[in-house]
Design a protein around this motif. Sequence first.
Motif, mmCIF file in Angstrom:
data_model
loop_
_atom_site.group_PDB
_atom_site.id
_atom_site.type_symbol
_atom_site.label_atom_id
_atom_site.label_comp_id
_atom_site.label_asym_id
_atom_site.label_seq_id
_atom_site.Cartn_x
_atom_site.Cartn_y
_atom_site.Cartn_z
ATOM 1 N N PHE B 284 19.608 13.147 75.275
ATOM 2 C CA PHE B 284 18.337 13.078 74.544
ATOM 3 C C PHE B 284 17.670 14.448 74.558
ATOM 4 O O PHE B 284 17.403 15.000 75.619
ATOM 5 C CB PHE B 284 17.406 12.046 75.188
ATOM 6 N N THR B 285 17.439 14.996 73.381
ATOM 7 C CA THR B 285 16.667 16.241 73.293
ATOM 8 C C THR B 285 15.323 15.934 72.642
ATOM 9 O O THR B 285 15.225 15.053 71.775
ATOM 10 C CB THR B 285 17.405 17.304 72.453
ATOM 11 N N TYR B 286 14.295 16.663 73.095
ATOM 12 C CA TYR B 286 12.956 16.413 72.544
ATOM 13 C C TYR B 286 12.103 17.653 72.721
ATOM 14 O O TYR B 286 12.410 18.524 73.546
ATOM 15 C CB TYR B 286 12.305 15.218 73.249
ATOM 16 N N SER B 287 11.021 17.696 71.953
ATOM 17 C CA SER B 287 9.999 18.716 72.200
ATOM 18 C C SER B 287 8.609 18.075 72.230
ATOM 19 O O SER B 287 7.777 18.465 73.030
ATOM 20 C CB SER B 287 10.059 19.828 71.149
ATOM 21 N N ARG B 288 8.370 17.076 71.356
ATOM 22 C CA ARG B 288 7.044 16.443 71.310
ATOM 23 C C ARG B 288 7.081 15.105 72.051
ATOM 24 O O ARG B 288 7.929 14.246 71.762
ATOM 25 C CB ARG B 288 6.605 16.254 69.854
ATOM 26 N N LEU B 289 6.127 14.945 72.969
ATOM 27 C CA LEU B 289 6.154 13.749 73.825
ATOM 28 C C LEU B 289 5.949 12.462 73.029
ATOM 29 O O LEU B 289 6.593 11.443 73.317
ATOM 30 C CB LEU B 289 5.092 13.872 74.925
ATOM 31 N N ASP B 290 5.068 12.491 72.023
ATOM 32 C CA ASP B 290 4.842 11.266 71.238
ATOM 33 C C ASP B 290 6.133 10.798 70.569
ATOM 34 O O ASP B 290 6.426 9.604 70.531
ATOM 35 C CB ASP B 290 3.765 11.503 70.171
ATOM 36 N N ASP B 291 6.903 11.740 70.035
ATOM 37 C CA ASP B 291 8.176 11.383 69.395
ATOM 38 C C ASP B 291 9.140 10.800 70.421
ATOM 39 O O ASP B 291 9.858 9.832 70.143
ATOM 40 C CB ASP B 291 8.828 12.615 68.749
ATOM 41 N N ALA B 292 9.149 11.411 71.597
ATOM 42 C CA ALA B 292 10.055 10.937 72.647
ATOM 43 C C ALA B 292 9.697 9.516 73.065
ATOM 44 O O ALA B 292 10.575 8.647 73.188
ATOM 45 C CB ALA B 292 9.992 11.879 73.850
ATOM 46 N N VAL B 293 8.408 9.274 73.258
ATOM 47 C CA VAL B 293 7.971 7.932 73.679
ATOM 48 C C VAL B 293 8.330 6.909 72.604
ATOM 49 O O VAL B 293 8.797 5.806 72.925
ATOM 50 C CB VAL B 293 6.446 7.937 73.966
ATOM 51 N N ALA B 294 8.148 7.275 71.329
ATOM 52 C CA ALA B 294 8.474 6.334 70.240
ATOM 53 C C ALA B 294 9.951 5.953 70.286
ATOM 54 O O ALA B 294 10.314 4.785 70.095
ATOM 55 C CB ALA B 294 8.121 6.964 68.887
ATOM 56 N N ILE B 295 10.804 6.924 70.539
ATOM 57 C CA ILE B 295 12.246 6.630 70.606
ATOM 58 C C ILE B 295 12.563 5.738 71.805
ATOM 59 O O ILE B 295 13.328 4.775 71.694
ATOM 60 C CB ILE B 295 13.053 7.944 70.629
ATOM 61 N N PHE B 296 11.958 6.016 72.930
ATOM 62 C CA PHE B 296 12.201 5.172 74.113
ATOM 63 C C PHE B 296 11.705 3.747 73.869
ATOM 64 O O PHE B 296 12.322 2.778 74.304
ATOM 65 C CB PHE B 296 11.551 5.778 75.356
ATOM 66 N N ASN B 297 10.579 3.620 73.177
ATOM 67 C CA ASN B 297 10.053 2.271 72.908
ATOM 68 C C ASN B 297 10.967 1.475 71.992
ATOM 69 O O ASN B 297 10.889 0.253 71.952
ATOM 70 C CB ASN B 297 8.654 2.366 72.297
ATOM 71 N N ASN B 298 11.814 2.167 71.240
ATOM 72 C CA ASN B 298 12.730 1.471 70.317
ATOM 73 C C ASN B 298 14.125 1.279 70.886
ATOM 74 O O ASN B 298 15.014 0.790 70.184
ATOM 75 C CB ASN B 298 12.835 2.253 69.003
ATOM 76 N N LEU B 299 14.335 1.657 72.135
ATOM 77 C CA LEU B 299 15.656 1.445 72.743
ATOM 78 C C LEU B 299 15.966 -0.050 72.790
ATOM 79 O O LEU B 299 15.121 -0.857 73.172
ATOM 80 C CB LEU B 299 15.683 2.005 74.173
ATOM 81 N N LYS B 300 17.186 -0.381 72.399
ATOM 82 C CA LYS B 300 17.613 -1.794 72.458
ATOM 83 C C LYS B 300 18.572 -1.954 73.633
ATOM 84 O O LYS B 300 19.525 -1.178 73.755
ATOM 85 C CB LYS B 300 18.321 -2.189 71.165
ATOM 86 N N PRO B 301 18.331 -2.958 74.477
ATOM 87 C CA PRO B 301 19.246 -3.145 75.606
ATOM 88 C C PRO B 301 20.652 -3.455 75.139
ATOM 89 O O PRO B 301 20.826 -4.075 74.073
ATOM 90 C CB PRO B 301 18.653 -4.336 76.369
ATOM 91 N N PRO B 302 21.674 -3.048 75.890
ATOM 92 C CA PRO B 302 23.040 -3.345 75.484
ATOM 93 C C PRO B 302 23.279 -4.854 75.441
ATOM 94 O O PRO B 302 22.661 -5.602 76.203
ATOM 95 C CB PRO B 302 23.899 -2.691 76.561
ATOM 96 N N VAL B 303 24.162 -5.272 74.538
ATOM 97 C CA VAL B 303 24.529 -6.694 74.452
ATOM 98 C C VAL B 303 25.401 -7.027 75.653
ATOM 99 O O VAL B 303 26.380 -6.334 75.927
ATOM 100 C CB VAL B 303 25.291 -6.971 73.139
ATOM 101 N N GLU B 304 25.037 -8.104 76.382
ATOM 102 C CA GLU B 304 25.793 -8.439 77.600
ATOM 103 C C GLU B 304 26.993 -9.315 77.265
ATOM 104 O O GLU B 304 26.971 -10.063 76.333
ATOM 105 C CB GLU B 304 24.874 -9.153 78.593
#
Lengths: 91, 304
Positions: B284-304
Motif C-alpha cells: 500500500f502506497t499513500y500520501s494523503r491520510l484521508d485517501d488512505a483511510v477511505a481505502i482501508f474502510n473499503n477493505l473486504k475480508p477474504p472469503v472463508e
Amino acid sequence: MIWSIRSNVRLNSRQYGDEFVVYCIPSGDTHHFDPLSMAILDALLDSQKNTQEIIQFVADRLNYYVDDELQEHSVQVLNELQRKKIVKRNI
Amino acid sequence: MTISSLSNEELVYQLKSQGLCFQTGPFVIKLLSSFSDVAEGIASLYADYPLASASDFIDFHIAITSPKNWRRWYRPQVEFYFDQYKPFRPLPADQAFAMFEWSSNWCVANHMHQYLILHAAVLERDGNVVIMPGSPGAGKSTLCAALSTRGWRLLSDELTLVNRKDITVTPLPRPVSLKNASIDIIKNYASDCVIGPIATDTTKGTVAHMKPSAESVQRAQEIAKPKWVVFPKYMPNSEALLTPLDKASSFMRVAENSFNYSVLHQHGFETLAGLMDCCDCYDFTYSRLDDAVAIFNNLKPPVE
C-alpha cells in the motif's frame, strides 16, 4: 553424480499458488522456493537420485521437456540447495 | 480503577515510592520513576489504563531513574532498569518518557514468546484486524494514528501479538509513537488528539506519543481475527494504491518483521502459516491520510 537430502534435515512446507515456503530443521531457516526448486526437493524426498534422474522427475512434475535450459537451471538449483545445507552430493 | 482516579500527587508518590502498577493489554507493569516527564506522560497518555490490583502478577518491573553519579547534575541522563538489570546505555534526561515507551516495548518483544510478535501496527474494525508491518520511516505509525482517529480500534502501533493456538491477535494498545513531521501531521489531522512529552534530538529525531482512545484501552481484553496484512509505504505526492501481494513473498516479509520468529522455530513457522491462511496481503502506497483511510474502510475480508 548422486544427490540426497541431508540425513539430519527435515522440511515443512506450505504452498501458496505455485510458490512454496519451506521451513528447514535443524537450521531454522525459512526459504521461498519456486516450483523448480520444490520439484527437485520432492524428487529427493523418497530416495537419493543422480542428476539425470532428478531432471527427468522435474520435467515430469512440471510437464516440461528435458532440454539444456532445464538441465542448466536444475544443476544451479541443486548447487544452491547444497549451499543452503539442505541437500548433499554423494561421492 | 484507572490511573485517572489518582490525583497528581498520588501518581507522583506511587511512581517515586513503591511503584505504579498498571495493566497494558495482557501485561502488568510496575513502574518506578522520579522523572517529572514520566509522571506527566503517564498522567496524560495512560489516564484510561486500569490500575493493577495487589494480587496481580507483575510481568515487568521497570525503573526509569537517574544515574547515581555526577551525570545527575551535568548533562543529566536517564537509565532504564529491568528487574535490577540495565540492558541499555543511558539517554539524555529529556528522553525519559520516550525511554519508558521504548524499554517497555523491548520487555514485551524479548520475553513474551507465548505470542508470535510482529513489528507491526495493528487495528480492528467490525471484528476484522489489519496488520501493518513496516520498516522505520514507512509511515506505519502515522497511518495507524490516523486510522485510530477515524473509527478503527487501536490494538497496537508497534507490537502485534499473534496467539499461537488460534491465530487471533491480542491487543496491546499503547500510545502511538510519532516522529518528526508526523507529529504535526497528526495534530492537524486530529485536532483533539492528546500528545505527550516531546523528546528532541533522539536517535530517531523528534519523538512524541499520541494517547490511544479510551475505547481501545477499555476493550484491550477483546481479541480479534486477522484478515489483512498490509505493507504501508508513504510516498510523497502519490495516489493511494493497494496492490495485491502473493502469500509466499508476504510470508517472508512478515517473518523478517518478527521479533521472535526464529526464537519460536517450528512454532513460528506454523503460526505464520496460519496467519497467511486467514489473511489477504497487499502493498500500500499513500500520501494523503484521508485517501488512505477511505481505502482501508473499503477493505473486504477474504472469503472463508
